[in-house]
Design an enzyme around this catalytic site. Structure first.
Site, mmCIF file in Angstrom:
data_model
loop_
_atom_site.group_PDB
_atom_site.id
_atom_site.type_symbol
_atom_site.label_atom_id
_atom_site.label_comp_id
_atom_site.label_asym_id
_atom_site.label_seq_id
_atom_site.Cartn_x
_atom_site.Cartn_y
_atom_site.Cartn_z
ATOM 1 N N ASP A 1 0.854 -1.191 0.000
ATOM 2 C CA ASP A 1 0.000 0.000 0.000
ATOM 3 C C ASP A 1 0.891 1.243 0.000
ATOM 4 O O ASP A 1 1.883 1.318 0.710
ATOM 5 C CB ASP A 1 -0.914 -0.005 1.229
ATOM 6 N N ILE A 2 0.502 2.234 -0.773
ATOM 7 C CA ILE A 2 1.314 3.449 -0.918
ATOM 8 C C ILE A 2 1.288 4.294 0.364
ATOM 9 O O ILE A 2 2.226 5.050 0.619
ATOM 10 C CB ILE A 2 0.846 4.245 -2.169
ATOM 11 N N ASN B 1 -12.752 -3.267 2.535
ATOM 12 C CA ASN B 1 -13.700 -2.153 2.558
ATOM 13 C C ASN B 1 -14.597 -2.253 1.334
ATOM 14 O O ASN B 1 -14.106 -2.482 0.223
ATOM 15 C CB ASN B 1 -12.936 -0.827 2.551
ATOM 16 N N GLN C 1 -14.671 2.219 1.061
ATOM 17 C CA GLN C 1 -13.915 1.821 -0.139
ATOM 18 C C GLN C 1 -13.616 3.040 -1.009
ATOM 19 O O GLN C 1 -14.528 3.782 -1.366
ATOM 20 C CB GLN C 1 -14.725 0.790 -0.943
ATOM 21 N N HIS D 1 -10.218 -5.364 -3.310
ATOM 22 C CA HIS D 1 -8.871 -5.573 -2.756
ATOM 23 C C HIS D 1 -8.967 -5.948 -1.296
ATOM 24 O O HIS D 1 -9.812 -5.446 -0.566
ATOM 25 C CB HIS D 1 -7.995 -4.335 -2.940
ATOM 26 N N HIS E 1 -6.924 -5.691 2.156
ATOM 27 C CA HIS E 1 -5.797 -5.124 2.894
ATOM 28 C C HIS E 1 -5.263 -6.219 3.815
ATOM 29 O O HIS E 1 -6.051 -6.871 4.510
ATOM 30 C CB HIS E 1 -6.252 -3.974 3.790
HETATM 31 P P1 5GP Z 1 -9.721 1.386 0.173
HETATM 32 O O1 5GP Z 1 -9.922 2.660 0.953
HETATM 33 O O2 5GP Z 1 -10.371 1.458 -1.187
HETATM 34 O O3 5GP Z 1 -10.071 0.149 0.939
HETATM 35 O O4 5GP Z 1 -8.162 1.254 -0.023
HETATM 36 C C1 5GP Z 1 -7.462 1.773 -1.104
HETATM 37 C C2 5GP Z 1 -6.001 1.699 -0.728
HETATM 38 O O5 5GP Z 1 -5.237 1.846 -1.898
HETATM 39 C C3 5GP Z 1 -5.563 2.804 0.246
HETATM 40 O O6 5GP Z 1 -5.022 2.213 1.426
HETATM 41 C C4 5GP Z 1 -4.485 3.569 -0.554
HETATM 42 O O7 5GP Z 1 -3.394 3.981 0.233
HETATM 43 C C5 5GP Z 1 -4.074 2.581 -1.625
HETATM 44 N N1 5GP Z 1 -3.671 3.187 -2.867
HETATM 45 C C6 5GP Z 1 -4.348 4.146 -3.565
HETATM 46 N N2 5GP Z 1 -3.692 4.466 -4.688
HETATM 47 C C7 5GP Z 1 -2.570 3.677 -4.721
HETATM 48 C C8 5GP Z 1 -1.497 3.564 -5.640
HETATM 49 O O8 5GP Z 1 -1.420 4.237 -6.684
HETATM 50 N N3 5GP Z 1 -0.528 2.651 -5.346
HETATM 51 C C9 5GP Z 1 -0.567 1.898 -4.212
HETATM 52 N N4 5GP Z 1 0.435 1.045 -4.021
HETATM 53 N N5 5GP Z 1 -1.567 1.979 -3.321
HETATM 54 C C10 5GP Z 1 -2.561 2.864 -3.568
#
Ligand code: 5GP
Ligand code: ZN
Length: 118
Positions: free
Chosen positions: A32-33, A92, A99, A105, A107
């Site tokens: 995760d970034i 999420n 989400q 995805h 985590h």
């Molecule tokens: P969500 O909130 O949809 O469950 O999680 C999305 C996750 O994707 C977040 O934790 C965010 O930091 C990660 N993320 C978003 N854009 C990128 C990206 O371009 N590269 C990587 N490696 N992670 C990303």
């Protein structure tokens, strides 16, 4: 199968760079970034499924393989073994589920506390 406008489809295809953790024909994993924990990576199917709300019986095998892969990768990435160590799997789903990226995805988070959230 592959959505040309989807961030995680592009990451899984190698079109956008990421720090890869694992890949096979159907699953891609990358760090995760913005990590919330010392270990924080994401597992995605190469198949573009917008969310867990879109899972159908036909996806059960794929989702099961992702779940079974997560503990192995968590250990490889530095999580300590159960029960002292362990990890968190979070999916999420939807706006109220928090989400942000509309490609299913998981985590996987772990490592010594405290973490940024939770
Ligand atoms: P969500 O909130 O949809 O469950 O999680 C999305 C996750 O994707 C977040 O934790 C965010 O930091 C990660 N993320 C978003 N854009 C990128 C990206 O371009 N590269 C990587 N490696 N992670 C990303
Ligand atoms: Zn996608």
């Amino acid at each position: 199968m592959h959505d040309p406008n989807c961030l995680f489809c592009k990451i899984a295809a190698g079109e956008i760079p990421s720090r890869k953790v694992y890949e096979d024909e159907e699953i891609f994993a990358f760090h995760d970034i913005h990590p919330h924990a010392p270990v924080h990576f994401l597992l995605v199917p190469r198949l573009h499924l917008p969310s867990m709300a879109h899972a159908e019986p036909v996806h059960a095998g794929l989702l099961g393989r992702m779940m079974v892969l997560a503990p192995r990768l968590a250990l490889e990435q530095g999580c300590r073994p159960y029960p002292e160590g362990g990890f968190r799997i979070m999916v999420n789903t939807g706006q109220e589920g928090g989400q942000e990226v509309q490609h299913l995805h998981m985590h996987v988070m772990g490592g010594s506390r405290p973490w940024l959230k939770g």
